[in-house]
Motif scaffolding. Structure first.
Motif, PDB file in Angstrom:
ATOM      1  N   GLU A  28       0.856  -1.189   0.000  1.00  0.00           N
ATOM      2  CA  GLU A  28       0.000   0.000   0.000  1.00  0.00           C
ATOM      3  C   GLU A  28       0.889   1.235   0.000  1.00  0.00           C
ATOM      4  O   GLU A  28       1.921   1.251   0.682  1.00  0.00           O
ATOM      5  N   VAL A  29       0.468   2.240  -0.749  1.00  0.00           N
ATOM      6  CA  VAL A  29       1.217   3.501  -0.799  1.00  0.00           C
ATOM      7  C   VAL A  29       0.252   4.658  -0.568  1.00  0.00           C
ATOM      8  O   VAL A  29      -0.847   4.674  -1.127  1.00  0.00           O
ATOM      9  N   ASP A  30       0.664   5.613   0.265  1.00  0.00           N
ATOM     10  CA  ASP A  30      -0.107   6.853   0.413  1.00  0.00           C
ATOM     11  C   ASP A  30       0.811   7.904   1.024  1.00  0.00           C
ATOM     12  O   ASP A  30       1.962   7.611   1.370  1.00  0.00           O
ATOM     13  N   PHE A  31       0.282   9.134   1.152  1.00  0.00           N
ATOM     14  CA  PHE A  31       1.072  10.193   1.774  1.00  0.00           C
ATOM     15  C   PHE A  31       1.491   9.770   3.187  1.00  0.00           C
ATOM     16  O   PHE A  31       0.724   9.087   3.891  1.00  0.00           O
ATOM     17  N   PRO A  32       2.705  10.165   3.625  1.00  0.00           N
ATOM     18  CA  PRO A  32       3.194   9.766   4.957  1.00  0.00           C
ATOM     19  C   PRO A  32       2.201  10.034   6.101  1.00  0.00           C
ATOM     20  O   PRO A  32       2.078   9.234   7.025  1.00  0.00           O
ATOM     21  N   MET A  33       1.480  11.160   6.036  1.00  0.00           N
ATOM     22  CA  MET A  33       0.527  11.497   7.104  1.00  0.00           C
ATOM     23  C   MET A  33      -0.600  10.458   7.192  1.00  0.00           C
ATOM     24  O   MET A  33      -1.012  10.047   8.280  1.00  0.00           O
ATOM     25  N   ILE A  34      -1.102  10.008   6.030  1.00  0.00           N
ATOM     26  CA  ILE A  34      -2.167   8.992   5.983  1.00  0.00           C
ATOM     27  C   ILE A  34      -1.632   7.653   6.487  1.00  0.00           C
ATOM     28  O   ILE A  34      -2.274   6.950   7.262  1.00  0.00           O
ATOM     29  N   TYR A  84       2.760  -8.148   3.767  1.00  0.00           N
ATOM     30  CA  TYR A  84       2.058  -6.854   3.730  1.00  0.00           C
ATOM     31  C   TYR A  84       3.041  -5.733   4.004  1.00  0.00           C
ATOM     32  O   TYR A  84       3.854  -5.815   4.924  1.00  0.00           O
ATOM     33  N   SER A  85       2.950  -4.688   3.186  1.00  0.00           N
ATOM     34  CA  SER A  85       3.850  -3.553   3.349  1.00  0.00           C
ATOM     35  C   SER A  85       3.083  -2.268   3.109  1.00  0.00           C
ATOM     36  O   SER A  85       2.264  -2.191   2.190  1.00  0.00           O
ATOM     37  N   ILE A  86       3.332  -1.267   3.937  1.00  0.00           N
ATOM     38  CA  ILE A  86       2.691   0.031   3.742  1.00  0.00           C
ATOM     39  C   ILE A  86       3.786   1.098   3.731  1.00  0.00           C
ATOM     40  O   ILE A  86       4.650   1.128   4.612  1.00  0.00           O
ATOM     41  N   VAL A  87       3.758   1.927   2.697  1.00  0.00           N
ATOM     42  CA  VAL A  87       4.855   2.850   2.424  1.00  0.00           C
ATOM     43  C   VAL A  87       4.327   4.274   2.304  1.00  0.00           C
ATOM     44  O   VAL A  87       3.341   4.521   1.596  1.00  0.00           O
ATOM     45  N   GLY A  88       4.977   5.211   2.977  1.00  0.00           N
ATOM     46  CA  GLY A  88       4.643   6.628   2.841  1.00  0.00           C
ATOM     47  C   GLY A  88       5.430   7.237   1.692  1.00  0.00           C
ATOM     48  O   GLY A  88       6.658   7.284   1.740  1.00  0.00           O
ATOM     49  N   ALA A  89       4.732   7.648   0.632  1.00  0.00           N
ATOM     50  CA  ALA A  89       5.416   8.225  -0.530  1.00  0.00           C
ATOM     51  C   ALA A  89       4.450   9.109  -1.304  1.00  0.00           C
ATOM     52  O   ALA A  89       3.232   8.982  -1.181  1.00  0.00           O
ATOM     53  N   ASP A  90       5.004   9.989  -2.128  1.00  0.00           N
ATOM     54  CA  ASP A  90       4.224  10.875  -2.986  1.00  0.00           C
ATOM     55  C   ASP A  90       4.217  10.278  -4.393  1.00  0.00           C
ATOM     56  O   ASP A  90       5.275  10.152  -5.025  1.00  0.00           O
ATOM     57  N   LEU A  91       3.035   9.913  -4.872  1.00  0.00           N
ATOM     58  CA  LEU A  91       2.916   9.228  -6.167  1.00  0.00           C
ATOM     59  C   LEU A  91       3.337  10.111  -7.344  1.00  0.00           C
ATOM     60  O   LEU A  91       3.520   9.617  -8.456  1.00  0.00           O
ATOM     61  N   ARG A  92       3.484  11.407  -7.106  1.00  0.00           N
ATOM     62  CA  ARG A  92       3.904  12.309  -8.186  1.00  0.00           C
ATOM     63  C   ARG A  92       5.387  12.165  -8.504  1.00  0.00           C
ATOM     64  O   ARG A  92       5.862  12.690  -9.506  1.00  0.00           O
ATOM     65  N   PHE A  93       6.132  11.449  -7.637  1.00  0.00           N
ATOM     66  CA  PHE A  93       7.571  11.271  -7.838  1.00  0.00           C
ATOM     67  C   PHE A  93       7.882   9.776  -7.913  1.00  0.00           C
ATOM     68  O   PHE A  93       8.153   9.133  -6.904  1.00  0.00           O
ATOM     69  N   SER A  94       7.838   9.228  -9.131  1.00  0.00           N
ATOM     70  CA  SER A  94       7.912   7.766  -9.273  1.00  0.00           C
ATOM     71  C   SER A  94       9.275   7.181  -8.910  1.00  0.00           C
ATOM     72  O   SER A  94       9.364   6.041  -8.468  1.00  0.00           O
ATOM     73  N   SER A  95      10.380   7.969  -9.047  1.00  0.00           N
ATOM     74  CA  SER A  95      11.695   7.412  -8.683  1.00  0.00           C
ATOM     75  C   SER A  95      11.771   7.193  -7.175  1.00  0.00           C
ATOM     76  O   SER A  95      12.292   6.171  -6.701  1.00  0.00           O
ATOM     77  N   ASP A  96      11.232   8.130  -6.402  1.00  0.00           N
ATOM     78  CA  ASP A  96      11.178   7.997  -4.940  1.00  0.00           C
ATOM     79  C   ASP A  96      10.263   6.822  -4.556  1.00  0.00           C
ATOM     80  O   ASP A  96      10.584   6.030  -3.666  1.00  0.00           O
ATOM     81  N   LEU A  97       9.152   6.710  -5.258  1.00  0.00           N
ATOM     82  CA  LEU A  97       8.198   5.619  -5.009  1.00  0.00           C
ATOM     83  C   LEU A  97       8.866   4.270  -5.240  1.00  0.00           C
ATOM     84  O   LEU A  97       8.783   3.367  -4.394  1.00  0.00           O
ATOM     85  N   VAL A 106      -7.545   8.473  -7.590  1.00  0.00           N
ATOM     86  CA  VAL A 106      -6.191   8.929  -7.255  1.00  0.00           C
ATOM     87  C   VAL A 106      -5.605   9.767  -8.388  1.00  0.00           C
ATOM     88  O   VAL A 106      -5.165  10.894  -8.173  1.00  0.00           O
ATOM     89  N   LEU A 107      -5.630   9.229  -9.602  1.00  0.00           N
ATOM     90  CA  LEU A 107      -4.991   9.916 -10.730  1.00  0.00           C
ATOM     91  C   LEU A 107      -5.623  11.273 -11.000  1.00  0.00           C
ATOM     92  O   LEU A 107      -4.945  12.208 -11.426  1.00  0.00           O
ATOM     93  N   VAL A 108      -6.923  11.403 -10.732  1.00  0.00           N
ATOM     94  CA  VAL A 108      -7.642  12.657 -11.011  1.00  0.00           C
ATOM     95  C   VAL A 108      -7.134  13.825 -10.150  1.00  0.00           C
ATOM     96  O   VAL A 108      -7.330  14.982 -10.502  1.00  0.00           O
ATOM     97  N   TYR A 109      -6.453  13.515  -9.049  1.00  0.00           N
ATOM     98  CA  TYR A 109      -5.897  14.568  -8.190  1.00  0.00           C
ATOM     99  C   TYR A 109      -4.469  14.958  -8.596  1.00  0.00           C
ATOM    100  O   TYR A 109      -3.854  15.815  -7.959  1.00  0.00           O
ATOM    101  N   MET A 110      -3.954  14.314  -9.645  1.00  0.00           N
ATOM    102  CA  MET A 110      -2.623  14.630 -10.167  1.00  0.00           C
ATOM    103  C   MET A 110      -2.798  15.358 -11.500  1.00  0.00           C
ATOM    104  O   MET A 110      -3.806  15.164 -12.176  1.00  0.00           O
ATOM    105  N   THR A 111      -1.825  16.155 -11.887  1.00  0.00           N
ATOM    106  CA  THR A 111      -1.907  16.780 -13.208  1.00  0.00           C
ATOM    107  C   THR A 111      -1.803  15.680 -14.268  1.00  0.00           C
ATOM    108  O   THR A 111      -1.252  14.595 -13.992  1.00  0.00           O
ATOM    109  N   PRO A 112      -2.304  15.919 -15.480  1.00  0.00           N
ATOM    110  CA  PRO A 112      -2.188  14.901 -16.534  1.00  0.00           C
ATOM    111  C   PRO A 112      -0.755  14.422 -16.752  1.00  0.00           C
ATOM    112  O   PRO A 112      -0.519  13.235 -16.987  1.00  0.00           O
TER     113      PRO A 112
END
Length: 294
Positions: free
Chosen positions: A87-93, A132-145, A167-173
């Motif tokens: 699972e991936v989401d913002f660190p705060m979530i 099971y793994s849960i990771v705090g990351a920003d999906l806008r930066f795929s290298s970090d992800l 999810v994708l709708v909250y990111m720029t195209p």
């Protein structure tokens, strides 16, 4: 959680993540939205289980922007766990979710039961067990992800299912294109499931956008949600070999009719037209690429 409490579908784990809402929405909005959630849960679940069965669970799932999703626990109950579930989401979530997992045995016990090998790794922004793994990351930066997922033993050679729901709708195209391109170029055998808005240029779509903007909710990627064709094209233009998209009204018509009748009996809805319009403004898209003819 309200949909589960009323009986739209079963999820014994959502109560540990989400408090019951106090207010009730207008019946037609409430019922329309709940039926849309119902179609979403069953439609996405159908595709996930098809992938798991096709790979005989010899695969991994990456749930992008997972929030408080309970899929890992539900799959374990059905004996359908993949080799590893991320699972991936913002660190705060992620921090909030990990706190809930640590403090609630019905959540932590299934993770421990499925874990083997060394001690389970856990800190405030990540948790890593063998399944099971849960990771705090920003999906806008795929290298970090990718770097964070690899640290948690992502195996790029395993068949991989990536899931993104609203999810994708909250990111720029451009940002969502980069994420899709990264996924298509990283995994030789993969499937991508995307659930989000569609037909957003008509009057009903514009009202949806205005309502969200009033709540300071900006859909940065809404221009890709013009049509089912634009949703498919985005996937095909970013490295995926096949892509399909259907609106939620179509998904609803495919669901087992006995169960549809059951949920339609849960709450009376006289605004059928509003319900159908809502369903025509969300869609499920799925894309695949397969170098091994899975």
């Amino acid at each position: 959680r309200f949909a589960v409490s009323v009986g739209y579908w079963k999820d014994p784990y959502i109560q540990y993540f989400v408090r019951q809402a106090k207010e009730r929405k207008a019946p037609e909005i409430n019922r329309g939205k709940l039926a849309c959630y119902y179609a979403r849960v069953h439609g996405v679940s159908y595709l996930i289980k098809a992938f798991l069965k096709k790979t005989e669970c010899n695969c991994q799932i990456v749930n992008l922007g997972a929030g408080m999703d309970t899929l890992f626990w539900r799959l374990k109950d059905e004996n359908l766990l993949p080799r590893k579930y991320f699972e991936v989401d913002f660190p705060m979530i992620v921090a909030r979710k990990i706190h809930n997992i640590k403090s609630k045995p019905p959540l932590s016990k299934p993770i421990m039961e499925s874990h083997s090998g060394d001690s389970l790794l856990i800190d405030s922004h990540s948790l890593d067990s063998s399944r099971y793994s849960i990771v705090g990351a920003d999906l806008r930066f795929s290298s970090d992800l990718e770097e964070k997922l690899r640290k948690h033993n992502l195996d790029i050679h395993l068949p991989t299912l990536l899931v993104a729901e609203c999810v994708l709708v909250y990111m720029t195209p451009q940002q969502s294109a980069n994420l899709l391109k990264w996924a298509a170029s990283t995994f030789p055998v993969a499937m991508f499931i995307n659930y989000e808005q569609v037909n957003m240029t008509d009057r009903f779509g514009q009202i949806m956008i205005e309502n969200l903007q009033r709540r300071q909710c900006n859909l940065a990627g809404v221009e890709v949600c013009r049509s089912l064709d634009s949703q498919r094209e985005r996937l095909l233009l970013n490295g995926w070999e096949t892509a399909r998209a259907i609106d939620m009204m179509k998904v609803y018509s495919f669901l087992p009719q006995a169960d549809v009748k059951r949920i339609e009996g849960l709450e009376f809805l006289d605004e059928k037209e509003l319900f159908e319009q809502l369903m025509q403004h969300y869609c499920i898209c799925w894309a695949s690429k397969d170098s091994s003819n899975l």
